[in-house]
Design a protein around this motif. Sequence first.
Motif, PDB file in Angstrom:
ATOM      1  N   GLY A  50      24.893  37.915  33.052  1.00  0.00           N
ATOM      2  CA  GLY A  50      24.951  36.482  33.367  1.00  0.00           C
ATOM      3  C   GLY A  50      26.297  36.022  33.888  1.00  0.00           C
ATOM      4  N   ALA A  51      27.171  36.969  34.274  1.00  0.00           N
ATOM      5  CA  ALA A  51      28.526  36.597  34.707  1.00  0.00           C
ATOM      6  C   ALA A  51      28.610  36.526  36.230  1.00  0.00           C
ATOM      7  N   LEU A  52      29.649  35.871  36.724  1.00  0.00           N
ATOM      8  CA  LEU A  52      29.900  35.768  38.160  1.00  0.00           C
ATOM      9  C   LEU A  52      30.938  36.818  38.553  1.00  0.00           C
ATOM     10  N   PRO A  53      30.557  37.829  39.376  1.00  0.00           N
ATOM     11  CA  PRO A  53      31.491  38.894  39.744  1.00  0.00           C
ATOM     12  C   PRO A  53      32.362  38.536  40.954  1.00  0.00           C
ATOM     13  N   VAL A  54      33.651  38.854  40.830  1.00  0.00           N
ATOM     14  CA  VAL A  54      34.660  38.504  41.841  1.00  0.00           C
ATOM     15  C   VAL A  54      35.563  39.728  42.071  1.00  0.00           C
ATOM     16  N   LEU A  55      35.797  40.068  43.321  1.00  0.00           N
ATOM     17  CA  LEU A  55      36.655  41.220  43.634  1.00  0.00           C
ATOM     18  C   LEU A  55      38.122  40.878  43.355  1.00  0.00           C
ATOM     19  N   ALA A  56      38.783  41.706  42.527  1.00  0.00           N
ATOM     20  CA  ALA A  56      40.196  41.476  42.182  1.00  0.00           C
ATOM     21  C   ALA A  56      41.111  42.117  43.220  1.00  0.00           C
ATOM     22  N   HIS A  57      42.342  41.580  43.341  1.00  0.00           N
ATOM     23  CA  HIS A  57      43.392  42.110  44.237  1.00  0.00           C
ATOM     24  C   HIS A  57      42.825  43.028  45.329  1.00  0.00           C
ATOM     25  N   PRO A  58      42.141  42.420  46.323  1.00  0.00           N
ATOM     26  CA  PRO A  58      41.399  43.212  47.321  1.00  0.00           C
ATOM     27  C   PRO A  58      42.279  44.195  48.108  1.00  0.00           C
ATOM     28  N   THR A  59      43.559  43.901  48.235  1.00  0.00           N
ATOM     29  CA  THR A  59      44.407  44.776  49.060  1.00  0.00           C
ATOM     30  C   THR A  59      44.698  46.117  48.399  1.00  0.00           C
ATOM     31  N   TYR A  60      44.334  46.282  47.121  1.00  0.00           N
ATOM     32  CA  TYR A  60      44.610  47.548  46.432  1.00  0.00           C
ATOM     33  C   TYR A  60      43.659  48.659  46.852  1.00  0.00           C
ATOM     34  N   VAL A  61      42.595  48.269  47.558  1.00  0.00           N
ATOM     35  CA  VAL A  61      41.589  49.278  47.924  1.00  0.00           C
ATOM     36  C   VAL A  61      41.471  49.315  49.446  1.00  0.00           C
TER      37      VAL A  61
END
Length: 284
Positions: free
Chosen positions: A184-195
Amino acid sequence: MAEVDLHLHTTFSDGRLTPTQLIQLLASKDLKYVAVTDHDSTEGLPEALSAAKAFPAMTVIPGMELSTEAPGGECHILCYYVDPQDKELQQSLATFRGNRKDRGRLIVERLAALGMPVSWERVLALSDGGSVGRPHIARAMIERGYVATIQEAFDKYLGRNGPAYAERDKMTPQEGVALALKAGALPVLAHPTYVEGLDTLVPALKEAGLVGMEVYYKGYDQKQVGTLRRMAELYNLIPCGGSDYHATGEAGEVEPGLVGPPMSTMRRLEALKERRTTPQTGSR
Ligand code: AMP
Ligand code: ZN
Ligand code: FE
Ligand code: FE
């Protein structure tokens, strides 16, 4: 000063403030919306939410940060409005924390082979029952005098290409997004520049149900923020962000509230959360 900071760690993973201490610090900075996002753990959330009752002007969003592995490198998925009671989620998190311990022990063995023995018991004591991470090992190395800072430990030994680095079993980012959605959570990409490979990863994760990505993050300059903001707009992802504060005490650490998204981000996150929790009527 930002009014919103959606990326913060406590002693329940590799942060150095207890949830209560963190909440008190955030309130003293007049933040309006904050999210507590420990690595692979929701165990600090009850304390954080309870401490927040003393500060009604500040809203605390229950969160966590999942570690996953993409072809282009490590990929962290922040999860907002997570339900800590979700049994399946807790089973997965317990497995991930077990993997963290196995991997930590392997890193400690590698350090010993490199002539830098640290005690595993000491690493466990530093993690204080929370998710074991490389920063705990770095702190044990500082105590033994092998390095002066956590940063030096990562740069020389613990970073991805370092001689003491060890992998652990991780989900794919798509699996991380699915796990968040199921709880039931909202997923958000963290620190996108690390990948690497964002141009393929972001649309693939959007397809899997990603709702946002970090645009505002410690150390990002205006150009990076601009590029990420455009990418978020392109894929209709909510622009999120925060300081990723760990209270390391090291020079140059970005304090909570110095970087974060605008209030319009909170309105979008809250509206989406509301839509997902309110039963939909046929006419909508
Ligand atoms: P782990 O959970 O063991 O993979 O460790 C990840 C954590 O280590 C991150 O959340 C950061 O707090 C810290 N970290 C990762 N990479 C670095 C780095 N290059 N320099 C300093 N800290 C880092
Ligand atoms: Zn961390
Ligand atoms: Fe992270
Ligand atoms: Fe983080």
